[in-house]
Enzyme design. Structure first.
Site, mmCIF file in Angstrom:
data_model
loop_
_atom_site.group_PDB
_atom_site.id
_atom_site.type_symbol
_atom_site.label_atom_id
_atom_site.label_comp_id
_atom_site.label_asym_id
_atom_site.label_seq_id
_atom_site.Cartn_x
_atom_site.Cartn_y
_atom_site.Cartn_z
ATOM 1 N N ASP A 1 0.730 -1.167 0.011
ATOM 2 C CA ASP A 1 -0.023 -0.186 -0.086
ATOM 3 C C ASP A 1 0.832 1.399 -0.030
ATOM 4 O O ASP A 1 0.707 2.138 -0.527
ATOM 5 C CB ASP A 1 -0.863 0.020 1.264
ATOM 6 C CG ASP A 1 -1.805 -1.082 1.067
ATOM 7 O OD1 ASP A 1 -2.194 -1.771 -0.086
ATOM 8 O OD2 ASP A 1 -2.578 -1.307 2.143
ATOM 9 N N LYS B 1 -12.547 -27.559 -12.899
ATOM 10 C CA LYS B 1 -13.367 -26.881 -13.932
ATOM 11 C C LYS B 1 -14.240 -25.526 -13.309
ATOM 12 O O LYS B 1 -14.996 -26.133 -12.294
ATOM 13 C CB LYS B 1 -14.609 -27.783 -14.650
ATOM 14 C CG LYS B 1 -15.425 -26.956 -15.516
ATOM 15 C CD LYS B 1 -16.168 -27.933 -16.395
ATOM 16 C CE LYS B 1 -17.093 -26.940 -17.339
ATOM 17 N NZ LYS B 1 -17.696 -26.026 -16.855
ATOM 18 N N ARG C 1 -17.806 -15.013 -24.037
ATOM 19 C CA ARG C 1 -17.800 -16.076 -25.177
ATOM 20 C C ARG C 1 -18.852 -16.154 -26.092
ATOM 21 O O ARG C 1 -18.909 -16.123 -27.202
ATOM 22 C CB ARG C 1 -18.083 -17.248 -24.196
ATOM 23 C CG ARG C 1 -18.048 -18.704 -25.272
ATOM 24 C CD ARG C 1 -18.208 -19.939 -24.617
ATOM 25 N NE ARG C 1 -18.302 -21.163 -25.459
ATOM 26 C CZ ARG C 1 -19.419 -21.502 -25.995
ATOM 27 N NH1 ARG C 1 -20.609 -20.952 -25.855
ATOM 28 N NH2 ARG C 1 -19.216 -22.599 -26.914
ATOM 29 N N CYS D 1 -58.431 -17.388 -12.785
ATOM 30 C CA CYS D 1 -59.442 -16.579 -13.454
ATOM 31 C C CYS D 1 -60.860 -17.549 -13.272
ATOM 32 O O CYS D 1 -61.808 -17.157 -13.670
ATOM 33 C CB CYS D 1 -59.374 -16.230 -14.889
ATOM 34 S SG CYS D 1 -59.401 -17.750 -16.247
ATOM 35 N N CYS E 1 -57.907 -14.119 -18.713
ATOM 36 C CA CYS E 1 -57.342 -14.857 -17.640
ATOM 37 C C CYS E 1 -56.081 -13.567 -17.255
ATOM 38 O O CYS E 1 -55.241 -13.589 -17.898
ATOM 39 C CB CYS E 1 -56.409 -16.027 -17.753
ATOM 40 S SG CYS E 1 -55.609 -16.563 -16.352
#
Ligand code: 5U1
Length: 670
Positions: free
Chosen positions: A38, A116, A137, A412, A433
């Protein structure tokens, strides 16, 4: 200090920080305490702030994000970004390895074995060692340009280090968020009263798609390379050794990557990584096996969109046991009633699951499930959670009750219908509906339809619930005054919505047809219809037989289209939309014949290395071509991929022009 000395100091500090970053992120061996890093970082920042003209765009201080974008531009991958084949059991993995060994014509070969990562694939290009472009991609051919966001990823160098750096290097890999960073981010979001992310993958995806890279810079994104796309320098002939090269250039590679040979050692590595899975600070969903020898990789080649030299041995879908609290019935856009199990929340596959679809009545009967049952919930990847089985042994008869499928629409109250041989039960209420109405409007506004910016699902629900709209056409009659006071709205968003509604009025006929939500008419069918008829009036008056002349439209779909255009309410709504200014100039109507492939009929067969058949079809249709399902005298050209069969023979017999994938790419580029 004279300018020359300042310049020298800036270079010196940048190099020190570059080296510290390399040791920290690539070698995984931090060489100095954070405070020392830092201190140097601040020294450099101060010098650069005092002398902005001496600040390099590749300075370690420049991982803060640039200007805000309007939207992501598209980019084309020079070499297609492939996906990976999957195996789910040892036997299939062994077959994969045996095929590769057969091809190598020797008794044993080396495999590079990698975790993976459950992230997002990205392509990153360095020119003369400087990061100049990054893309998603996308469909493998066309992705989005996310350079500004990728530049903020902390462990990815803006400038490569070391020797023999190629003039052009494209690395491919996975952008992800580590678990620690994800938890910290969610805590911050929660404290700020903002929406949290369900898992690190979603958080990474959300962060990468922010238009303001300054916000992305604050998100704990990381990148690991998994291969090289295009490179004009000298690369090793071993996949594993290439990773070593990439690391020397300062690029990050997972330290779990191993080079092994012999099936026992290779199979053991799966167990080793699976056992480590919980301790890794990033999510993985399997183990990737790659033939290490690049020459052998080339010999093995590709099938469809995936290489034959690599496969992912996926971890088993994750499962958990929970209890079915209730079953509710949802009404979809076409009236289909879907039973949904409400579950006691359970953590599975990285997310908390509180509901699972039961699909239909047949599935309820097949599972023999009751409300109150203990069930096994399964979740694999991004798919909707499923109920794998019912634990009948755990059933308490006094705590369970039957699932009663409704006799009328739960929304409905209209009658329900089950067509013979169909598993789905549907509400006959149509647009009367409320549920179907809402879903129809959501579909109309969705990305592949009118793509109305600022009109999400929640807002559609509000507009219908407040009785401001009853059908898609009424969207275009909304005023700022009507919507400005809706929850979550304000002057700016109300004005923006009215503006984007105006903008969305000009579309293609294909999109318009898709937006109508006709049963079984997806994007491809809508395209075929638009290309064939070019005029909505002709579609309105087409018979069921006529409609079957359109490629890929059979009797059932033709009947759905016919019924749709023979209902007064639908015709009135279309007229209303047109009277409000919806129009489809040029492409799909009047000057269709000006499109380069109009009047041409193509058939696609076999498998392709860089594109799916659907993607090819879509690209051809956009250029005006018709794409048919079978060869006839009317076929102008057959596009034949690998393993083409009877269609190829028939085309040869009929003397039809045949082109391969390379020629197709040339044709599309032209
Ligand atoms: N580790 C790893 N992930 N992954 C994903 N390697 C790897 N390779 C890939 C993909 C899609 O593709 C290449 C084999 C082409």
């Amino acid at each position: 200090m004279p300018n020359q000395m300042i310049k020298q100091k800036i270079i010196e500090l940048s190099n020190i920080l570059g080296e510290y970053n390399y040791q920290y992120f690539v070698l995984d061996t931090p060489s100095v305490p954070d405070a020392e890093y830092d201190r140097i970082f601040n020294d450099l920042l101060q010098l650069e702030n005092a002398h902005p003209s001496l600040r390099s765009v590749n300075s370690p201080t420049q991982k803060v994000g640039g200007s805000v974008l309007g939207k992501f531009a598209q980019l084309i991958h020079k070499k297609p970004m492939l996906s990976l084949d999957n195996v789910f059991e040892t036997k299939a993995l062994k077959s994969f390895m045996d095929r590769a060994i057969d091809k190598a014509e020797c008794s044993s070969i080396a495999f590079c074995i990698e975790p993976k990562l459950d992230g997002l694939a990205a392509s990153i290009i360095y020119e003369n060692g400087i990061l100049i472009q990054a893309g998603t991609r996308g469909d493998g051919h066309t992705g989005e340009n996310i350079t500004e966001n990728v530049k903020t990823i902390k462990n990815l160098p803006l400038k490569l280090r070391g020797e023999n750096i190629p003039d052009y290097l494209e690395v491919r890999g996975e952008v992800f968020m580590n678990k620690t960073g994800f938890n910290q981010l969610n805590k911050k979001l929660l404290d700020a009263g903002e929406k949290t992310f369900v898992n690190p993958r979603n958080a990474a995806a959300g962060s990468l798609r922010l238009l303001d890279a300054k916000i992305t810079a604050k998100r704990p994104l990381r990148f690991y390379c998994y291969g090289v796309g295009i490179c004009d320098g000298q690369l090793e002939n071993s996949h594993f050794k290439r990773f070593e090269q990439l690391k020397q250039w300062g690029l990050p590679v997972s330290c779990e990557v191993k080079l092994l040979s012999g099936s026992e050692a290779c199979l053991d590595q799966y167990q080793t990584i699976e056992q480590k899975r919980a301790q890794l600070d990033y999510d993985i969903d399997g183990v990737v096996y790659k033939v290490d020898d690049i020459v052998l990789q080339e010999k093995l080649g590709y099938v469809s969109r995936a290489p034959r030299w690599a496969t992912a041995y996926k971890f088993r879908a994750e499962e958990a046991v929970t209890i079915v609290d209730n079953v509710v019935f949802q009404v979809g856009r076409t009236g289909a009633i879907t039973p949904v199990a409400k579950l006691k929340p359970v953590f599975v596959g990285g997310v908390t699951v509180s509901k699972a679809t039961l699909h239909n009545l047949d599935e309820i009967n097949r599972l023999g499930i009751l409300i109150g049952d203990s069930v096994v919930v399964r979740r694999a990847g991004d798919v909707i959670p499923q109920i794998a089985s019912v634990l009948v042994d755990k059933r308490h008869l006094n705590k369970t009750k039957q699932i009663i499928f409704p006799l009328k629409c739960p929304v409905c109250d209209s009658a329900l219908e089950r067509i013979e041989q169909e598993a789905t039960i549907r509400c006959l209420g149509g647009v009367f509906c409320l549920a179907q109405r809402k879903e129809a409007i959501k579909h109309f506004a969705s990305r592949k339809a009118l793509n109305i910016d600022g009109l999400g699902n929640k807002l559609v629900e509000l507009l219908v619930d407040h009785e401001l709209i009853k059908d898609p056409a009424q969207l275009f009659e909304l005023t700022v005054r009507q919507i400005v006071n809706l929850p979550g709205m304000g002057k700016v968003s109300a004005n923006n919505l009215i503006h984007s509604l105006q903008h969305s009025k000009r579309i293609t006929l294909a999109r318009f047809l898709y937006s109508l939500g006709i049963r079984e008419v997806g994007e491809a069918t809508a395209n075929n219809l638009a290309n064939y008829y070019k005029d909505i009036e002709k579609i309105k008056s087409a018979s069921v037989e006529d409609l079957q002349s359109v490629s890929d439209i059979g009797k059932i779909v033709a009947k759905h289209i016919y019924c749709f255009f023979n209902q007064e309410t639908n015709l009135a709504m279309i007229d209303h939309l047109i009277s409000l200014g919806i129009h489809w100039p040029v492409i799909n109507s009047i000057v269709e014949s000006e499109l380069p492939l109009s009047e041409k009929t193509f058939v696609i067969t076999g498998t392709f290395s860089g594109m799916t058949r659907n993607a090819i079809k879509d690209k051809l249709q956009r250029l005006g071509a018709k794409v048919a399902g079978s060869i006839s005298k009317k076929t102008d050209m057959l596009i034949a991929g690998e393993a083409a069969g009877s269609k190829l023979i028939k085309a040869q017999d009929l003397g039809i022009e045949i082109i391969d994938e390379q020629a197709l790419l040339k044709l599309l580029n032209k």
